[in-house]
Design a protein around this motif. Structure first.
Motif, short mmCIF file in Angstrom:
data_model
loop_
_atom_site.label_atom_id
_atom_site.label_comp_id
_atom_site.label_asym_id
_atom_site.label_seq_id
_atom_site.Cartn_x
_atom_site.Cartn_y
_atom_site.Cartn_z
N ALA A 136 -3.25 -4.48 4.01
CA ALA A 136 -2.40 -3.96 2.95
C ALA A 136 -3.27 -3.69 1.71
N VAL A 137 -2.74 -2.89 0.80
CA VAL A 137 -3.44 -2.61 -0.45
C VAL A 137 -2.49 -3.00 -1.58
N ALA A 138 -2.86 -4.02 -2.34
CA ALA A 138 -1.95 -4.62 -3.30
C ALA A 138 -2.44 -4.46 -4.74
N VAL A 139 -1.47 -4.29 -5.63
CA VAL A 139 -1.70 -4.44 -7.06
C VAL A 139 -0.93 -5.68 -7.49
N VAL A 140 -1.62 -6.61 -8.15
CA VAL A 140 -0.99 -7.82 -8.67
C VAL A 140 -1.14 -7.81 -10.18
N GLY A 156 -6.80 -10.60 4.09
CA GLY A 156 -7.43 -9.36 4.53
C GLY A 156 -6.95 -8.13 3.81
N ALA A 157 -6.24 -8.32 2.71
CA ALA A 157 -5.75 -7.18 1.94
C ALA A 157 -6.81 -6.71 0.95
N GLN A 193 -2.86 6.00 -11.08
CA GLN A 193 -3.82 7.02 -10.68
C GLN A 193 -5.10 6.40 -10.15
N ALA A 194 -5.47 5.24 -10.69
CA ALA A 194 -6.71 4.57 -10.28
C ALA A 194 -6.56 3.83 -8.96
N ALA A 195 -5.32 3.60 -8.54
CA ALA A 195 -5.06 2.87 -7.30
C ALA A 195 -4.13 3.69 -6.40
N PRO A 196 -4.62 4.80 -5.86
CA PRO A 196 -3.75 5.73 -5.12
C PRO A 196 -3.43 5.29 -3.70
N ASP A 197 -4.01 4.17 -3.26
CA ASP A 197 -3.82 3.72 -1.88
C ASP A 197 -2.90 2.50 -1.76
N VAL A 198 -2.19 2.18 -2.81
CA VAL A 198 -1.39 0.94 -2.86
C VAL A 198 -0.20 1.00 -1.90
N THR A 199 0.05 -0.14 -1.23
CA THR A 199 1.23 -0.30 -0.37
C THR A 199 2.08 -1.51 -0.77
N LEU A 200 1.55 -2.32 -1.69
CA LEU A 200 2.28 -3.51 -2.14
C LEU A 200 2.07 -3.68 -3.64
N LEU A 201 3.17 -3.81 -4.36
CA LEU A 201 3.13 -4.07 -5.80
C LEU A 201 3.72 -5.45 -6.06
N GLU A 242 5.33 5.03 -1.32
CA GLU A 242 6.04 5.91 -0.38
C GLU A 242 5.08 6.90 0.26
N ALA A 243 4.17 7.47 -0.52
CA ALA A 243 3.21 8.44 0.01
C ALA A 243 2.26 7.81 1.00
N ASN A 244 2.06 6.49 0.90
CA ASN A 244 1.16 5.79 1.81
C ASN A 244 1.90 5.20 3.01
N GLY A 245 3.12 5.67 3.24
CA GLY A 245 3.86 5.26 4.43
C GLY A 245 4.84 4.13 4.21
#
Length: 228
Positions: free
Chosen positions: A6-10, A29-30, A65-73, A116-119
């Motif tokens: 996963a790709v997360a912003v915390v 592993g995120a 914009q700096a984190a365009p691959d995020v799937t978890l906020l 949403e754009a990342n699935g």
């Protein structure tokens, strides 16, 4: 959702629960963007420091914009001023609402199209047992968290068709700076709370109750106010 890969912003990842959430996500592993108003204060091995002030619209846009691959906020950033609603400083009340209610809303609005754009993926809002329990001495904080609980429920319904699950984490006092004046035996371990939160995300739980206080209060919501 699966946390591995996963790709997360915390948000608020430079200390307290946010730091533990970011660190444990890395262990899962995120890829983790550890966000803070001052990214130089972030010290989470394996995480990417990211500047994000949840009360600054330009900062939020830049972070998305700096984190365009995020799937978890993970909306963790928050403040407590201990302001009362009648006797307290009104500017403090507004500051808590800006940070604890409008902050998560603004970050969710910015990152929802990215997720949403990342699935698809998930959003976790870090709330409190004071979403439901409203002592006068913490009236401002409780009001902001109650509003954030309502926000979470409404946003969950709104984002479900877009493939984004929304969860709420409720907990009482934790052993963090915010609760430094609370006796140790009344505080939950933030390491354990973070682990429960991440397990709840993986299971898709809409609400995660991380301690006995939260579970008790939730069970008694239908009781009269003076009996809670």
């Amino acid at each position: 959702m699966e946390l591995k890969n996963a790709v997360a912003v915390v948000t608020g990842a430079n200390r307290g629960l946010g730091r533990h959430l970011a660190a444990q996500l890395v262990e899962h592993g995120a890829k983790v963007y550890a966000a803070a108003r001052r990214p130089d204060t972030v010290d989470v091995p394996g995480a990417i420091p990211l500047r994000l002030d949840v009360t600054d619209a330009a900062s939020i846009r830049a972070a998305a914009q700096a984190a365009p691959d995020v799937t978890l906020l993970v909306n963790n950033a928050g403040i407590s001023t201990a302001a009362q609603l009648i006797a307290g400083d009104l500017d403090s009340v507004r500051r808590e609402m800006e940070t604890n209610f409008f902050g998560p809303l603004a970050t969710t609005r910015a990152f929802a199209p990215v997720i949403e754009a990342n699935g698809g993926g998930a959003v976790l809002n870090v709330l409190s047992v004071l979403s439901w329990l409203h002592p006068a001495g913490l009236g401002s904080y409780a009001a902001s968290k109650a509003a954030a609980w309502a926000q979470t429920d409404a946003v969950r319904e709104e984002l479900a068709p877009r493939g984004i699950a929304v969860s709420a984490l409720h907990v009482g006092y934790m052993d963090t700076d915010m609760a430094s004046g609370v006796p140790a035996d009344q505080k939950a371990d933030p390491v354990d709370v973070a682990a429960q939160a991440l397990a709840g995300i993986e299971k898709g739980q809409p609400e995660i109750l991380a301690d006995e206080v939260s579970r008790y209060i939730k069970q008694n919501l239908a009781a009269a106010p003076d009996a809670a």
